[in-house]
Design an enzyme around this catalytic site. Structure first.
Site, short mmCIF file in Angstrom:
data_model
loop_
_atom_site.label_atom_id
_atom_site.label_comp_id
_atom_site.label_asym_id
_atom_site.label_seq_id
_atom_site.Cartn_x
_atom_site.Cartn_y
_atom_site.Cartn_z
N ASP A 211 0.89 -1.15 0.00
CA ASP A 211 0.00 0.00 0.00
C ASP A 211 0.94 1.21 0.00
O ASP A 211 2.12 1.07 0.31
CB ASP A 211 -0.86 -0.06 1.27
N ASP B 99 0.07 5.14 0.98
CA ASP B 99 -0.08 6.06 2.12
C ASP B 99 -0.12 5.29 3.44
O ASP B 99 -0.95 4.41 3.61
CB ASP B 99 -1.38 6.87 1.98
N GLY C 246 -6.99 4.88 3.65
CA GLY C 246 -7.23 3.82 2.65
C GLY C 246 -8.59 3.90 1.99
O GLY C 246 -8.92 3.09 1.13
N ARG D 280 -11.51 8.80 -2.36
CA ARG D 280 -11.84 10.22 -2.18
C ARG D 280 -13.36 10.45 -2.04
O ARG D 280 -13.80 11.14 -1.12
CB ARG D 280 -11.31 11.00 -3.39
N SER E 152 -5.19 5.73 -4.00
CA SER E 152 -5.03 7.12 -4.41
C SER E 152 -4.87 7.29 -5.92
O SER E 152 -4.06 6.60 -6.55
CB SER E 152 -3.82 7.73 -3.71
N ASN F 31 -3.59 9.87 -6.97
CA ASN F 31 -2.35 10.66 -7.03
C ASN F 31 -1.12 9.81 -6.75
O ASN F 31 -0.02 10.35 -6.55
CB ASN F 31 -2.42 11.80 -6.01
N ASP G 55 -1.72 -0.60 5.95
CA ASP G 55 -1.89 0.12 7.22
C ASP G 55 -3.35 0.43 7.53
O ASP G 55 -3.63 1.14 8.50
CB ASP G 55 -1.12 1.45 7.19
MG MG Z 1 -2.77 3.17 3.37
#
Ligand code: MG
Length: 212
Positions: A7, A9, A44, A47, A114, A116, A168
């Site tokens: 993952d 972020d 996770g 948006r 994401s 991004n 996470d």
């Molecule tokens: Mg994450």
């Protein structure tokens, strides 16, 4: 041949604060209470789903068009703040673990919710470190749907049971399980009941512990 799917972020880099400030301005503008614990619950989460959760009971007051405008406003604020990211923002243990896995011939991918993700990887100097990247555009179904991890395995040329996911977020741990992969929960997800193993940061992981 084995593969590790990371993952982004919360695992390779922390953009929590940046998401927080961007969502906070949207919430403040609407007079909706939003603090760091609300932000934490959006880890996770895609948006648009994050926006729905932020709006909560007030979601019905907005048209789809207004919701898309709010999400676009949040993303503009977030993207402006991404300019501050540098390779120094890679989380502890990332460089050593990636090197170790590479030396063992393990194939590696990123699977992020994401849209991004590619820009973030570029800014932290890890664009060339992975054999495959799946972002929120490639896999529009939000975790806990397994789509992002299944596609990442496919792009690595591996079957799901040959892959290990590092996550996470609760939704990500469940997505990895649903994909039929071994899963290591890190940071915020450490101790997750569906994870095969847990650690507080990548600094604690060796390639042999990771691969199990
Ligand atoms: Mg994450």
């Amino acid at each position: 041949m084995r593969g590790v799917i990371f993952d982004l972020d919360g695992v390779l880099v922390s953009t929590d604060e940046l998401h927080y400030h961007a969502w906070k301005s949207i919430a403040d503008g609407l007079g909706i209470a939003f603090d760091e614990s609300h932000n934490h619950a959006l880890r996770g989460v895609s948006r648009m789903e994050s926006l729905e959760r932020l709006l909560g009971d007030r979601a019905g007051e907005f048209t789809d068009e207004q919701k898309h405008a709010l999400a676009a406003d949040k993303n503009d604020r977030y993207r402006a703040s991404l300019k501050s990211l540098t390779p120094r923002d890679r989380l502890a243990g990332v460089d050593r673990l990636l090197e170790e896995l590479r030396a063992h011939g393990v194939r590696m991918a990123v699977a992020s919710a994401s849209k991004n993700a590619r820009e973030i990887l570029d800014r932290i100097g890890l664009s060339a470190a992975f054999d495959a990247v799946v972002d929120g555009v490639d896999a529009p179904k939000s975790k806990p749907d397994p789509q992002a991890f299944v596609l990442a395995a496919e792009r690595l040329g591996l079957e799901p049971p040959a892959c290990v996911v590092v996550e996470d977020a609760d939704a990500g741990v469940r997505a990895a399980r649903a994909a039929g992969m071994r899963v290591i929960a890190v940071g915020a997800a450490a101790g997750h009941p569906e994870a095969d193993d847990s650690c507080t940061s990548l600094g604690e992981l060796t390639s042999s512990r990771l691969l199990g």
